[in-house]
Scaffold this motif. Sequence first.
Motif, mmCIF file in Angstrom:
data_model
loop_
_atom_site.group_PDB
_atom_site.id
_atom_site.type_symbol
_atom_site.label_atom_id
_atom_site.label_comp_id
_atom_site.label_asym_id
_atom_site.label_seq_id
_atom_site.Cartn_x
_atom_site.Cartn_y
_atom_site.Cartn_z
ATOM 1 N N LEU A 147 4.320 -9.899 -0.535
ATOM 2 C CA LEU A 147 4.602 -8.696 0.251
ATOM 3 C C LEU A 147 4.494 -7.443 -0.622
ATOM 4 O O LEU A 147 3.770 -6.510 -0.312
ATOM 5 N N VAL A 148 5.227 -7.457 -1.741
ATOM 6 C CA VAL A 148 5.361 -6.235 -2.534
ATOM 7 C C VAL A 148 4.030 -5.839 -3.184
ATOM 8 O O VAL A 148 3.700 -4.666 -3.284
ATOM 9 N N TYR A 149 3.244 -6.839 -3.590
ATOM 10 C CA TYR A 149 1.975 -6.542 -4.252
ATOM 11 C C TYR A 149 0.779 -6.774 -3.327
ATOM 12 O O TYR A 149 -0.339 -7.000 -3.788
ATOM 13 N N ASN A 150 1.035 -6.715 -2.001
ATOM 14 C CA ASN A 150 -0.014 -6.996 -1.036
ATOM 15 C C ASN A 150 -1.270 -6.136 -1.243
ATOM 16 O O ASN A 150 -2.383 -6.634 -1.219
ATOM 17 N N ASP A 151 -1.073 -4.857 -1.451
ATOM 18 C CA ASP A 151 -2.223 -3.963 -1.612
ATOM 19 C C ASP A 151 -3.076 -4.367 -2.806
ATOM 20 O O ASP A 151 -4.300 -4.376 -2.735
ATOM 21 N N TYR A 152 -2.406 -4.698 -3.902
ATOM 22 C CA TYR A 152 -3.147 -5.124 -5.088
ATOM 23 C C TYR A 152 -3.879 -6.434 -4.809
ATOM 24 O O TYR A 152 -5.040 -6.610 -5.177
ATOM 25 N N LEU A 153 -3.173 -7.384 -4.185
ATOM 26 C CA LEU A 153 -3.769 -8.699 -3.923
ATOM 27 C C LEU A 153 -4.983 -8.586 -3.014
ATOM 28 O O LEU A 153 -5.933 -9.349 -3.120
ATOM 29 N N LEU A 154 -4.943 -7.608 -2.092
ATOM 30 C CA LEU A 154 -6.085 -7.410 -1.197
ATOM 31 C C LEU A 154 -7.177 -6.578 -1.848
ATOM 32 O O LEU A 154 -8.270 -6.443 -1.325
ATOM 33 N N GLY A 155 -6.852 -5.970 -2.976
ATOM 34 C CA GLY A 155 -7.839 -5.140 -3.653
ATOM 35 C C GLY A 155 -8.012 -3.784 -3.011
ATOM 36 O O GLY A 155 -8.983 -3.091 -3.251
ATOM 37 N N GLN A 156 -7.041 -3.405 -2.136
ATOM 38 C CA GLN A 156 -7.221 -2.138 -1.418
ATOM 39 C C GLN A 156 -6.595 -0.967 -2.159
ATOM 40 O O GLN A 156 -6.596 0.147 -1.681
ATOM 41 N N HIS A 157 -6.021 -1.276 -3.317
ATOM 42 C CA HIS A 157 -5.277 -0.215 -3.983
ATOM 43 C C HIS A 157 -6.178 0.897 -4.448
ATOM 44 O O HIS A 157 -5.941 2.058 -4.238
#
Lengths: 431, 466
Positions: free
Chosen positions: B101-111
Amino acid sequence: MLNNRIRESSLLLLVFLFAIIGAILVDLSDVSGVSLGAIFLAGILSLLILAAHLANRFFLKEADYSLLPCAFLLASFGAIMIYRLKPSLVWFQLVWVGIGILTMTFTLVFFGGKNYRVLENYKYICALTGVVLLLSPIFFGREIYGAKLWLRVGPFSFQPAEIAKLLVIIFLAAYLKEKSELLSTSTRKLRNMVVPDIKHFGPLLIMWAISLAILVLEKDLGSSLLFFGTFLVMLYVATGRIAYVAVGIALFTVGGAACYGIFPHIQTRVDIWLNPWLDATGRGYQIVQSLFAIASGGVSGTGIGLGYPSHIPAVHTDFIFSAICEELGFLGGAAVILTYLLVTYRGLKIGLQARDDFGKLLAVGLTSAFAIQSWIIMAGVTKLAPLTGITLPFMSYGGSSILSNFILLGLLLSISAESSPKPSGGEIYGE
Amino acid sequence: MNKRLGSLGILFSIAFVMLIINLTYLQVFTARKILSHSENKRALAQEATIERGKILSSDDKLLADNIAVENGYVRTYPQGEITSALIGFNSSTYGRTGIELVYNDYLLGQHEISSIEDYFKELSGEKIPGNDITLTLNLSLQRESFEALGNNKGAVVALDPKTGAVLAMATSPTFDPNNIDENWSVLVKDSTAPLINRGIQGLYPPGSSFKIITSSAAINSGAAAPDSVYESPGEIKIHGNIISNYEKKDLGDITFSEAFALSANTVFAQIGVELGAEQLVDCAEGFGLNHQIPFDLSTKTSKIPSADKMDDVDIAWSAIGQADVLVTPLQMALAGSSIANKGIAMKPFLVKEVRDHRGIIIKELEGKKWLKPIDEATASEIKNMMIKVVEDGTGKAAQISDVSVAGKTGTAEVSTGEPHAWFVGFAPAEDPQIVVAVLVENSGQGGRAAAPIAKKIIQKALRVTE
């Protein structure tokens, strides 16, 4: 000056290009590449466009040149979206467009030029058939999506309101032409305002009663608004009396408010409109899914075939506009809205140029019904107005709707052929 | 009639322009807000087609990975329930928790788009895989912690006291994230709360382990020294309220250090009252109570009532970690860290680094100071007292040959059955590599139930880090 044939054909050529590119793009969104489906779709659409063009130009040389391209832009757009959303249904849709063009051609042949005036003579038959069709679902109808709009004849489902709409407009045009003088001149003074005599409110009350019957007995707010709105517009244009419109709106508001208090399904409709987010998974599901689709489109859309419009129930019929907004974005959505506005503008222009009051009123009635209907559903799926089950003209999937809109188009073209200015030469020398 | 047609045209134009304005409002101005609604399935559908970043342990073991399936990926968790409380899950039905949850953006590469090349790939519709996340967690230590807890209900938090890195964080009972969708309805109803990470979300009375904080307050303020002598009767009365030693044992006259090693309640109750509420609460807050702990995962805040709401009875009970004092195991590990790390509590952290799909580090985290509740001299004195606890006090079960272990036991009385067992300790005492807090619910004395678990973990950790 270019003649109408060349103008119409060059505009239709653009529509033809649009249809081919659209059909191919739908297939390209998938890894499997361009299929026979897209080629058939583009091919059949261009044949249909050609057929309609030839029919229009062969039977009515003087007819308006922009209505047909606009209608086919919408119909092709609709067919491409149906091909993208429910591929197996698009062939039925094309059959209906074909039948629509055939019916439109009959309309042009029988009512083209001055011939539309014969309709005046059949006004009471039109009225009777119209009202019977309109109210028939109350007795024989099937309920779909919570509204009783459908008649079933053998294997076919049929939405009688779509055809009834045309008949009622023909009647009103004829009736109002006859009575407009009476309705507008016989006035009396109330304080400082000129108001029509009480007894002339009769027609208004009858239409009001019919509209409320549709609302209450068929649970169809959309058709109810459409009929009453079209009637008020025609009444205003015929008589010039704002008082009728004011009283009409007041009556409808009172009737609507009473229905809101009495009928839970109408309350639900309004509550969902005011805040669909409170019950996003239940009663507000459809509109909430529509808003997600529209919002995810952004300015330029996800690209055709690349969004997720299938989350919206009934996306290929009432909600086709939301699918366009998702995949073609604000630009695609605004283009569709402007096309409807353009048809409306041309329709009113035909009314403006018509040489007789019946023609004027008929053109205004048909155009208004077209404009009001497309506005109601586009406003409904974008939460600008309460959502009502009504089709988007020329675009939504469905036979009755396609058929009635092609007849409507045929009638407008017929009136336009008579009203357009004659080539100037003949008249001057004829003196 | 023509004039009226003109006004009708204007009316319709206005109506259609309203549609366009509304569309602008929906698609341009409020789109982001609408799309963030939790019922929007589009984001999840879109995300299912992206190869989510992997999650790895500091010893390079896979904690979360993907299996490619037709049009998308399915998330798998090779370590199952051993790491589930930290990694969380990624479910299309029940959403996300933990690092997922917390690192979702990073995991999706959308950061962020990290290169021009990626930008063009993205435009052409090619999917860029997400970023990989490496945790500070050591998998073999995590497994040891999880297994050491066994069938007990409880939690283990192990930190590197010098950096604040989380080395292990186990909780029991827990869940298997690989079949969360099937088991959800059972898990949410389970009265043992397997979805809760007890290490950071469980609040417990600290019992005698709180004496680390009470002693810090006493020594830091100069109110007591390790060799100050106190009388320790079997029980004392404060305003008619009886506080007693373990088994009501009269320990006679003992030094403060001995009182700490033997966990003499009657001494600490006296010291608490002498110190007063203000000093005790200030010191506890200095250690982090009543403060939200900054951490990668959401934590409960440990609590001590404010000083003005305490009378002498409350103070006496609070001094021995009872009454209204409630702490998380992470909080106690941080208290132990402060002693081990010369009075400084480092900010705890779980994510070590984030790498993009090409292996380039795009985010790197390191230790940061968080609190300094006591000075270095006080920390050193408390440390010596904690060594004595393990040498010949209540914590003998944590002894390891050739390694000097410092610790404090706790036996927290609760209304629901047996007391909760605590052990907070670190080792090697002269150069601490690991601090560990162990909590075992309803299992009796800290020295018997919690200290042996801490011993296993410390042993493992010292072997691993060698």
